[in-house]
Design a protein around this motif. Structure first.
Motif, PDB file in Angstrom:
ATOM      1  N   MET A  34     -48.514  -8.438 -63.411  1.00 25.44           N
ATOM      2  CA  MET A  34     -49.152  -7.687 -64.504  1.00 25.44           C
ATOM      3  C   MET A  34     -48.183  -6.635 -65.042  1.00 25.44           C
ATOM      4  SD  MET A  34     -52.782  -5.588 -64.481  1.00 25.44           S
ATOM      5  CE  MET A  34     -53.676  -7.090 -64.066  1.00 25.44           C
ATOM      6  N   THR A  35     -48.087  -6.501 -66.357  1.00 25.38           N
ATOM      7  CA  THR A  35     -47.176  -5.548 -66.989  1.00 25.38           C
ATOM      8  C   THR A  35     -47.970  -4.451 -67.694  1.00 25.38           C
ATOM      9  OG1 THR A  35     -47.082  -6.625 -69.164  1.00 25.38           O
ATOM     10  CG2 THR A  35     -45.634  -7.505 -67.429  1.00 25.38           C
ATOM     11  N   TRP A  36     -47.238  -3.498 -68.274  1.00 17.27           N
ATOM     12  CA  TRP A  36     -47.900  -2.418 -69.016  1.00 17.27           C
ATOM     13  C   TRP A  36     -48.629  -2.925 -70.250  1.00 17.27           C
ATOM     14  CZ3 TRP A  36     -46.346  -1.369 -74.027  1.00 17.27           C
ATOM     15  CH2 TRP A  36     -45.088  -1.826 -74.424  1.00 17.27           C
ATOM     16  N   PHE A  37     -48.348  -4.152 -70.681  1.00 15.73           N
ATOM     17  CA  PHE A  37     -49.080  -4.724 -71.811  1.00 15.73           C
ATOM     18  C   PHE A  37     -50.584  -4.719 -71.532  1.00 15.73           C
ATOM     19  CE2 PHE A  37     -45.933  -7.599 -74.348  1.00 15.73           C
ATOM     20  CZ  PHE A  37     -45.128  -6.510 -74.568  1.00 15.73           C
ATOM     21  N   ASN A  38     -50.962  -5.053 -70.298  1.00 16.44           N
ATOM     22  CA  ASN A  38     -52.382  -5.122 -69.973  1.00 16.44           C
ATOM     23  C   ASN A  38     -53.033  -3.743 -70.046  1.00 16.44           C
ATOM     24  OD1 ASN A  38     -54.581  -6.954 -68.937  1.00 16.44           O
ATOM     25  ND2 ASN A  38     -54.619  -5.392 -67.347  1.00 16.44           N
ATOM     26  N   GLU A  39     -52.289  -2.724 -69.640  1.00 16.95           N
ATOM     27  CA  GLU A  39     -52.812  -1.362 -69.691  1.00 16.95           C
ATOM     28  C   GLU A  39     -52.982  -0.867 -71.121  1.00 16.95           C
ATOM     29  OE1 GLU A  39     -51.283   3.147 -68.540  1.00 16.95           O
ATOM     30  OE2 GLU A  39     -50.375   1.413 -67.566  1.00 16.95           O
ATOM     31  N   VAL A  40     -52.006  -1.180 -71.989  1.00 20.95           N
ATOM     32  CA  VAL A  40     -52.026  -0.674 -73.367  1.00 20.95           C
ATOM     33  C   VAL A  40     -52.848  -1.562 -74.294  1.00 20.95           C
ATOM     34  CG1 VAL A  40     -50.597  -0.229 -75.402  1.00 20.95           C
ATOM     35  CG2 VAL A  40     -49.858   0.576 -73.155  1.00 20.95           C
ATOM     36  N   PHE A  41     -52.638  -2.872 -74.208  1.00 21.27           N
ATOM     37  CA  PHE A  41     -53.265  -3.804 -75.150  1.00 21.27           C
ATOM     38  C   PHE A  41     -54.455  -4.561 -74.561  1.00 21.27           C
ATOM     39  CE2 PHE A  41     -48.639  -3.699 -76.126  1.00 21.27           C
ATOM     40  CZ  PHE A  41     -48.696  -3.131 -77.385  1.00 21.27           C
ATOM     41  N   HIS A  42     -54.630  -4.459 -73.239  1.00 24.53           N
ATOM     42  CA  HIS A  42     -55.676  -5.196 -72.529  1.00 24.53           C
ATOM     43  C   HIS A  42     -55.472  -6.705 -72.634  1.00 24.53           C
ATOM     44  CE1 HIS A  42     -57.541  -1.302 -72.187  1.00 24.53           C
ATOM     45  NE2 HIS A  42     -57.612  -1.190 -73.502  1.00 24.53           N
TER      46      HIS A  42
END
Length: 267
Positions: free
Chosen positions: A1-9
């Motif tokens: 899991m990358t920061w994409f999931n945190e920012v963009f879900h």
């Protein structure tokens, strides 16, 4: 899991590239255009993208051409004012690009609560703007100084209107950046504006970047996006979502929704 999931879900993301109108101080600025008109236009663009289901939007001064290396103080001041008001009530994640001033982009991101900055950050280039020499250490240190470590840095590879003065391969370029410059993501440009990178190039960058997200920076279309998303973590899209596919025209909400329907089936 990358920061994409945190920012963009999402782990596979679509980011619209939104161009502000020519701003005061740039050659194409239409004298007499009020700041409120630009704010209203920007709000309408953000609303169309959000209602169309876009994952995020990268906002920049692309229409302030010809570009120069290092913008004047008016640019971050004006953009911070515009976005501070235009983004009220919006939930869509925002990123910033300033052509060409990555530190100004970071300052704006800090001021308006943007989640990422897409910039060049590193390398030596020659092209339309003359010579450009950048060291990622400047951006990382500045980000720390202004207490903006939450703002992610999306490094552009093969940036437009210029060419690296070194002869390193794409693979070596990415590996060097991973080892020494601490990117949070890569955005791979095509060889010319509007033309997409190849699938083979995306594969090279994705393999060399390890767990660092990779997006295609230009050339995404409804026709190619499903295939491209098999080989990267997302794409930046602009022209194909606008009325008559013209860069200066506003986004068409129905085109945004149609593209995102395709993307949803491909994630």
């Amino acid at each position: 899991m990358t920061w994409f999931n945190e920012v963009f879900h999402k782990e596979k993301v679509m980011i619209a590239s939104m161009y502000l109108p020519p701003l005061p101080g740039s050659p194409d600025y239409q004298k007499g255009t009020s700041l409120q008109q630009i704010i209203d236009y920007t709000h309408a663009e953000l609303k169309a993208l959000q209602e169309g289901g876009m994952d995020g939007v990268n906002i920049g001064n692309q229409q302030d051409w010809p570009y120069r290396v290092g913008v004047g103080p008016e640019t971050p001041a004006l953009i911070s004012k515009i976005l501070g008001e235009a983004s009220q009530g919006m939930q869509i994640p925002i990123g910033i690009s300033i052509f060409w001033d990555d530190l100004a982009a970071l300052a704006i991101a800090k001021a308006v609560g943007a989640k990422f900055v897409r910039g060049v950050f590193r390398g030596a280039y020659a092209g339309e703007m003359g010579l450009m020499s950048l060291n990622a250490a400047d951006a990382l240190r500045y980000r720390s100084q202004i207490d903006a470590e939450h703002v992610k840095l999306m490094f552009m590879l093969r940036p437009i209107l210029c060419k690296s003065i070194t002869d390193r391969s794409l693979q070596a370029d990415v590996k060097d950046a991973m080892w020494s410059s601490k990117p949070d993501a890569f955005a791979l440009c095509g060889p010319i504006p509007g033309e997409s990178p190849t699938i083979d190039e995306l594969k090279i960058v994705k393999e060399a970047s390890k767990t660092c997200p990779v997006i295609m920076n230009n050339g995404a279309t409804p026709e190619n996006i499903a295939e491209m998303l098999k080989h990267c973590d997302g794409a930046v899209v602009a022209t194909h979502l606008r009325k008559d596919k013209k860069a200066s025209n506003p986004f068409n909400r129905d085109k945004v929704r149609a593209l995102m329907d395709i993307v949803e089936k491909s994630r």
